[in-house]
Each structure stands twice: as C-alpha cells, then as structure tokens.
Design a protein around this motif. Structure first.
Motif, PDB file in Angstrom:
ATOM      1  N   ALA A  29       0.829  -1.208   0.000  1.00 13.55           N
ATOM      2  CA  ALA A  29       0.000   0.000   0.000  1.00 13.55           C
ATOM      3  C   ALA A  29       0.864   1.259   0.000  1.00 13.55           C
ATOM      4  O   ALA A  29       0.565   2.236  -0.682  1.00 13.55           O
ATOM      5  CB  ALA A  29      -0.924  -0.006   1.217  1.00 13.55           C
ATOM      6  N   HIS A  30       1.949   1.246   0.748  1.00 14.90           N
ATOM      7  CA  HIS A  30       2.805   2.433   0.817  1.00 14.90           C
ATOM      8  C   HIS A  30       3.471   2.699  -0.528  1.00 14.90           C
ATOM      9  O   HIS A  30       3.649   3.849  -0.932  1.00 14.90           O
ATOM     10  CB  HIS A  30       3.860   2.237   1.912  1.00 14.90           C
ATOM     11  CG  HIS A  30       4.657   3.466   2.180  1.00 14.90           C
ATOM     12  ND1 HIS A  30       5.993   3.560   1.876  1.00 14.90           N
ATOM     13  CD2 HIS A  30       4.297   4.655   2.700  1.00 14.90           C
ATOM     14  CE1 HIS A  30       6.418   4.770   2.208  1.00 14.90           C
ATOM     15  NE2 HIS A  30       5.418   5.453   2.714  1.00 14.90           N
ATOM     16  N   ALA A  45     -10.752   8.184  -6.934  1.00 14.23           N
ATOM     17  CA  ALA A  45     -11.731   7.359  -6.231  1.00 14.23           C
ATOM     18  C   ALA A  45     -11.250   5.911  -6.135  1.00 14.23           C
ATOM     19  O   ALA A  45     -11.436   5.253  -5.106  1.00 14.23           O
ATOM     20  CB  ALA A  45     -13.081   7.432  -6.943  1.00 14.23           C
ATOM     21  N   VAL A  46     -10.615   5.432  -7.186  1.00 15.56           N
ATOM     22  CA  VAL A  46     -10.082   4.066  -7.174  1.00 15.56           C
ATOM     23  C   VAL A  46      -9.033   3.937  -6.066  1.00 15.56           C
ATOM     24  O   VAL A  46      -9.051   2.996  -5.269  1.00 15.56           O
ATOM     25  CB  VAL A  46      -9.456   3.702  -8.548  1.00 15.56           C
ATOM     26  CG1 VAL A  46      -8.723   2.372  -8.468  1.00 15.56           C
ATOM     27  CG2 VAL A  46     -10.533   3.652  -9.617  1.00 15.56           C
ATOM     28  N   LEU A  47      -8.128   4.897  -5.988  1.00 16.52           N
ATOM     29  CA  LEU A  47      -7.056   4.822  -4.995  1.00 16.52           C
ATOM     30  C   LEU A  47      -7.598   4.995  -3.573  1.00 16.52           C
ATOM     31  O   LEU A  47      -7.138   4.355  -2.641  1.00 16.52           O
ATOM     32  CB  LEU A  47      -5.980   5.877  -5.272  1.00 16.52           C
ATOM     33  CG  LEU A  47      -5.041   5.590  -6.440  1.00 16.52           C
ATOM     34  CD1 LEU A  47      -3.774   6.407  -6.309  1.00 16.52           C
ATOM     35  CD2 LEU A  47      -4.695   4.120  -6.560  1.00 16.52           C
ATOM     36  N   PHE A  94      -8.590   2.536   1.590  1.00 15.90           N
ATOM     37  CA  PHE A  94      -9.479   2.268   2.714  1.00 15.90           C
ATOM     38  C   PHE A  94      -9.575   0.770   2.971  1.00 15.90           C
ATOM     39  O   PHE A  94      -9.485   0.311   4.107  1.00 15.90           O
ATOM     40  CB  PHE A  94     -10.875   2.855   2.454  1.00 15.90           C
ATOM     41  CG  PHE A  94     -11.874   2.470   3.512  1.00 15.90           C
ATOM     42  CD1 PHE A  94     -11.805   3.053   4.773  1.00 15.90           C
ATOM     43  CD2 PHE A  94     -12.836   1.518   3.264  1.00 15.90           C
ATOM     44  CE1 PHE A  94     -12.714   2.677   5.768  1.00 15.90           C
ATOM     45  CE2 PHE A  94     -13.735   1.139   4.246  1.00 15.90           C
ATOM     46  CZ  PHE A  94     -13.677   1.720   5.498  1.00 15.90           C
ATOM     47  N   LEU A  95      -9.730  -0.006   1.894  1.00 14.86           N
ATOM     48  CA  LEU A  95      -9.869  -1.456   2.054  1.00 14.86           C
ATOM     49  C   LEU A  95      -8.605  -2.058   2.662  1.00 14.86           C
ATOM     50  O   LEU A  95      -8.675  -2.948   3.499  1.00 14.86           O
ATOM     51  CB  LEU A  95     -10.189  -2.113   0.698  1.00 14.86           C
ATOM     52  CG  LEU A  95     -11.585  -1.784   0.154  1.00 14.86           C
ATOM     53  CD1 LEU A  95     -11.790  -2.427  -1.218  1.00 14.86           C
ATOM     54  CD2 LEU A  95     -12.660  -2.246   1.134  1.00 14.86           C
ATOM     55  N   ALA A 149      -8.384  -3.955   6.198  1.00 14.28           N
ATOM     56  CA  ALA A 149      -7.823  -5.297   6.351  1.00 14.28           C
ATOM     57  C   ALA A 149      -6.828  -5.321   7.506  1.00 14.28           C
ATOM     58  O   ALA A 149      -6.849  -6.215   8.357  1.00 14.28           O
ATOM     59  CB  ALA A 149      -7.161  -5.740   5.046  1.00 14.28           C
ATOM     60  N   VAL A 150      -5.951  -4.309   7.561  1.00 12.62           N
ATOM     61  CA  VAL A 150      -4.927  -4.275   8.607  1.00 12.62           C
ATOM     62  C   VAL A 150      -5.566  -4.108   9.978  1.00 12.62           C
ATOM     63  O   VAL A 150      -5.269  -4.840  10.916  1.00 12.62           O
ATOM     64  CB  VAL A 150      -3.921  -3.140   8.344  1.00 12.62           C
ATOM     65  CG1 VAL A 150      -2.992  -2.967   9.535  1.00 12.62           C
ATOM     66  CG2 VAL A 150      -3.134  -3.405   7.080  1.00 12.62           C
ATOM     67  N   TYR A 151      -6.487  -3.153  10.097  1.00 13.42           N
ATOM     68  CA  TYR A 151      -7.040  -2.864  11.413  1.00 13.42           C
ATOM     69  C   TYR A 151      -8.027  -3.921  11.880  1.00 13.42           C
ATOM     70  O   TYR A 151      -8.231  -4.097  13.066  1.00 13.42           O
ATOM     71  CB  TYR A 151      -7.663  -1.464  11.447  1.00 13.42           C
ATOM     72  CG  TYR A 151      -6.590  -0.410  11.532  1.00 13.42           C
ATOM     73  CD1 TYR A 151      -6.008  -0.095  12.769  1.00 13.42           C
ATOM     74  CD2 TYR A 151      -6.116   0.235  10.401  1.00 13.42           C
ATOM     75  CE1 TYR A 151      -4.996   0.840  12.849  1.00 13.42           C
ATOM     76  CE2 TYR A 151      -5.109   1.175  10.483  1.00 13.42           C
ATOM     77  CZ  TYR A 151      -4.547   1.479  11.701  1.00 13.42           C
ATOM     78  OH  TYR A 151      -3.544   2.403  11.786  1.00 13.42           O
ATOM     79  N   SER A 152      -8.664  -4.626  10.955  1.00 11.32           N
ATOM     80  CA  SER A 152      -9.559  -5.703  11.371  1.00 11.32           C
ATOM     81  C   SER A 152      -8.743  -6.910  11.809  1.00 11.32           C
ATOM     82  O   SER A 152      -9.118  -7.610  12.737  1.00 11.32           O
ATOM     83  CB  SER A 152     -10.487  -6.120  10.227  1.00 11.32           C
ATOM     84  OG  SER A 152     -11.030  -4.994   9.620  1.00 11.32           O
TER      85      SER A 152
END
Lengths: 227, 249
Positions: free
Chosen positions: A158-159, A202-204, A209-210, A214-217
């Motif tokens: 992601a980074h 919007a795609v990014l 967010f997803l 995923a990380v925080y869940s």
C-alpha cells in the motif's frame, strides 16, 4: 464509471511496481528485521535508525539524492556504467530501487515487532529438539510470526502504491514505464481534467481504505487468541 | 510606550507583503528584478513562488494567495482574465526562447538533428501538458521533422527548472530548456547552448496579470510597473528574453 486506457495502464504499472517491491522487500527485509529483533550489538541503534529514515525524510530528499546518485557521475551511475547496465533514472528498474528504499521501514518494522513478540522460548524448544537455526526459523518463527508477515506485506504494497514525490523526481513521467497512478492523477489535475482525476482518485481512495480496513480488522485476532 | 513598540514591530505603515507566482523560466531573472526592487523599497516584502505556468494558473483558479502571476504563455493569464480572476489587463513582458543545453556534450555545436545521435539516449523536456516550454519543444521537434525519432528518448520534467535538473545531473544528456536557464550563472558555466530557431514553434509570448485578490494592493501595482521598466527589461535581456511583441498600453 469507466477508466481510460491510460488510467488502467497507470494502475497496472502501479500494481506491478508495488508487487515486485513487496517481494524484494520480503527477501531483504526479513533478515534485517530478524537481526534487529535479536541482536545485542551496538549497531542495533544505528541500523534501526537508518531503516526508519524513509518514515521521516521528505520524498524530495530521497528523490534528489537518488537522481544525483543515478547520474553518470554519481555512485550508482558509476556502478551501472561499469557493469554495462543502462542507467536507472527514468526506468521501471529505477523506480523499483527507489521504492525498495522508500518502503523499507514498512516491511522491517512490523516484522521486527512480530519477531520480538515471539520471545526466546519457542526457539529454545526448537533447539532442544535439535532443529538447526535455519530450520527453527522456517518451521517455528515464520509460522508464529505469520500475522506480522501479512501486515508487513499489506503495508509495504500500500505504501508503494501511495508513493508520489520520489517517482515524480526520478521517473520522468513516462507512460507505461514510470507514470504510476499517483502521478497520473497529478497530471490530470494539472491539465484541469478534474473528471479524470476524480475517477482515478476514487479508485485509490477505495483501495487505500480497504487495505487499512484489512490491517485494522486483522490486528485484533492474535490478541483475541492469546487472551 | 507600548504603542510605540507595537508600531515599531509592525514596521512602516506603508509596508506590505505580496506573493508572486512565476513561471520557472523566470527563476534567475525575476530573482534579480525582485532584489533591485527590494533595494528601492526596503519596507516591502515580495515572496516568489516558481512552478509551471499551467500549474500556477490552476492554483489561482483554486484560490491560491498569489498577488501577481507571471506566465511563460500569455494564454494562461488571458484565460484567467476572461474568467474574472484578474484585476489588471494582461501585460506582455517578454518573449522566451528555447535552447538545447548539455553540461557534457558541446551543445553550442549542435542542431536539433543532433538529438538523433545514438549516443544521446535521453532528452529532457518540460511536461507539455502544462508547461509552455514543453509544448513549444514538441512543436519544434515536429516542425524539424524528427518528432517520431526523438519521442522515444524524451523524459518529462515537472517544469522547466526540474527539466534542467535532469540534464544537470547527467541523467538526460541533453535538455530542451528555456534560454533564460541556459544563460543562468550555474548552468552557463557548465556548458554551451544552441538557440532553437523560433520559426519552428509558436512564440513563447509571456504575460502577467495582477490577480483579483490584489486589486487594491499598492505594492502589487508598483511592482507591476517596475517589471516593465527599462531597468527590469535590461535584466530580462541579459537572460535571453526578447522584448514583447505587443507593447503594453
């Protein structure tokens, strides 16, 4: 909502870059994280600080140094010149090298935390069962630290997708080669093509967010298991 | 007493600060002009922001706090004026020229056709999407009939100064730059230049406006007058800017 061919090309390029950087950093970051987690050497401090540098350095600093270093008179340029390799600036390979540096802490730090959380005990047990250190690492440490690997991979990927300043400075904005999605959005905005910018942005935004979701869940699961 | 201190800290009552947004080709010339102006008016402060003309124009439309806008392409301020963002007529102040520049190869002996040399792997130009010098570079390459063969070598800088940096570091062997940058002290020392014939591209007519937010700024008005003075023109001329086609009214 449909994306133009050049937007899809930029997204595909971004995905290829982030995927490759994540794989390379698995190979490079894992031994560094392991060493940092277990060493008592005086070098732990300085090495840890160097690994964390990209977290605080402005991308312009990294971009500036890389551009100078990759030039024919720079240290990297001299090495590629001597080896007969094409210069790195304005190439996909150059972006990979830059992104590996830029995303290094996002691989090393979660892995280091995961390795530190293991403690000595599982490895001591493995040693008493006559597992070699390498065997113990792959059959004990890696499975136990698996959540750390997943987090590190997601954050690194992601980074790298979120990279902008370094790419702008050393990429040369070449379609399909160095024009990643973040630069493509910037170009749309500069050209007053706000509708195009909105679509790709919007795609990014959705993607980011997803990823964070995923990380925080995930984060809670190991904690819940141990409780 | 306290009032006196506060007044002293605030400086003379006429002191003002303005922010000037300028095309990157003006980097060295405008810095000198600002220094000349500041020497005359010690109380006043001018901040200059450099970037590509297109980017700065977009920023002004989005409400950026710029009091004057100097563009490398007069069409940008004209469109701003049409859309009500200007507080002054659009003033042509100079004409820019394109030049080939290289710190390692002798650009003084080159022509555009030299770019076809296989030894030149990378040619840097400014991003034609929003930088006037980039657009004119593309036009010149097309007019010279070598666009198809040079295009694969092109890399794009964010503005003309960024483009110069690609060449200065040797990552691109040659750049199509603003003559004003090829004549700047730091670059001129490193290499010669070849002046690209200006019949190969639309003119780089440069223009400025005072923006709407500076409508009542005395400093903005005075600086706008100074920029077209003979003294400022002389500085521009040293950096290779030609006098504007249309004289300001």
């Amino acid at each position: 909502m449909t994306l133009a061919a050049e937007d899809l090309r930029a997204l595909w390029l971004t995905a290829r870059l982030a995927g490759l950087v994540t794989l390379i950093l698995f190979a490079l970051g894992t031994p560094v994280a392991w060493w940092l987690a277990r060493t008592r050497s005086w070098w732990r401090g300085p090495v840890g600080a160097v690994v964390a540098l990209p977290l605080v350095l402005p991308p312009s600093v990294l971009g500036f140094y890389l551009l100078v270093a990759m030039g024919p008179e720079g240290p990297v340029g001299r090495i590629t010149g001597a080896l007969g390799i094409a210069p790195l600036a304005f190439t996909f390979r150059g972006l990979v090298v830059a992104s590996v540096l830029y995303s290094l802490p996002f691989m090393v730090q979660p892995l280091q935390a995961a390795f530190e959380a293991l403690g000595e005990r599982p490895l001591e047990v493995a040693a008493t069962l006559r597992a070699s250190p390498l065997d113990a690492f792959f059959s004990v440490a890696v499975p136990l630290a698996l959540p750390g690997f997943v987090t590190a991979a997601i954050l690194t990927f992601a980074h790298t997708v979120g990279e902008f300043g370094v790419v702008l400075m050393i990429g040369g904005n070449l379609p399909g080669v160095t024009r990643v999605a973040s630069v493509q959005i910037y170009d749309h905005v500069e050209a007053l093509a706000y509708a195009d910018a909105h679509r790709l942005a919007a795609v990014l935004l959705t993607f980011s967010f997803l990823v964070l979701l995923a990380v925080y869940s995930r984060r809670r699961r190991p904690w819940r298991l141990s409780a | 007493m306290l009032t006196a201190v506060v007044l002293a800290l605030a400086g003379p009552a006429t002191a003002e600060t303005i922010t000037v947004a300028a095309a990157a080709d003006l980097k060295f010339a405008l810095d000198e002009i600002v220094t000349l102006f500041a020497a005359r008016h010690p109380g006043d402060r001018l901040e200059v922001v450099y970037g590509s003309s297109g980017k700065l124009s977009t920023q002004i439309r989005q409400g950026a706090p710029y009091d004057l806008y100097f563009s490398a392409d007069i069409d940008f301020p004209r469109r701003l004026a049409e859309d009500g963002f200007a507080a002054s007529p659009v003033v042509p102040y100079a004409r820019g020229r394109l030049a080939l520049w290289s710190p390692r190869l002798d650009a003084a002996t080159m022509t555009l056709a030299s770019l076809l040399d296989p030894a030149i792997a990378r040619v840097a130009i400014a991003n034609p999407k929003h930088a006037p010098y980039g657009q004119r570079a593309v036009e010149a390459l097309r007019a010279a009939g070598i666009w198809e063969r040079v295009e694969p070598k092109l890399v794009f800088g964010d503005n003309i100064a960024h483009t110069a940096h690609f060449v200065e570091t040797g990552n691109a062997q040659v750049g199509i730059l603003a003559l004003s940058l090829a004549l700047a002290p730091g670059l001129e020392r490193q290499g010669g230049h070849y002046l690209i014939p200006d019949q190969l591209h639309r003119p780089l007519e440069q223009g400025f406006v005072v923006t709407r937010r500076a409508a009542s700024s005395d400093l903005a008005r005075r600086f706008a007058e100074f920029v077209v003075s003979a003294e400022a023109r002389a500085v521009m001329a040293r950096y290779g800017f030609e006098p504007p086609e249309e004289e300001p009214r």
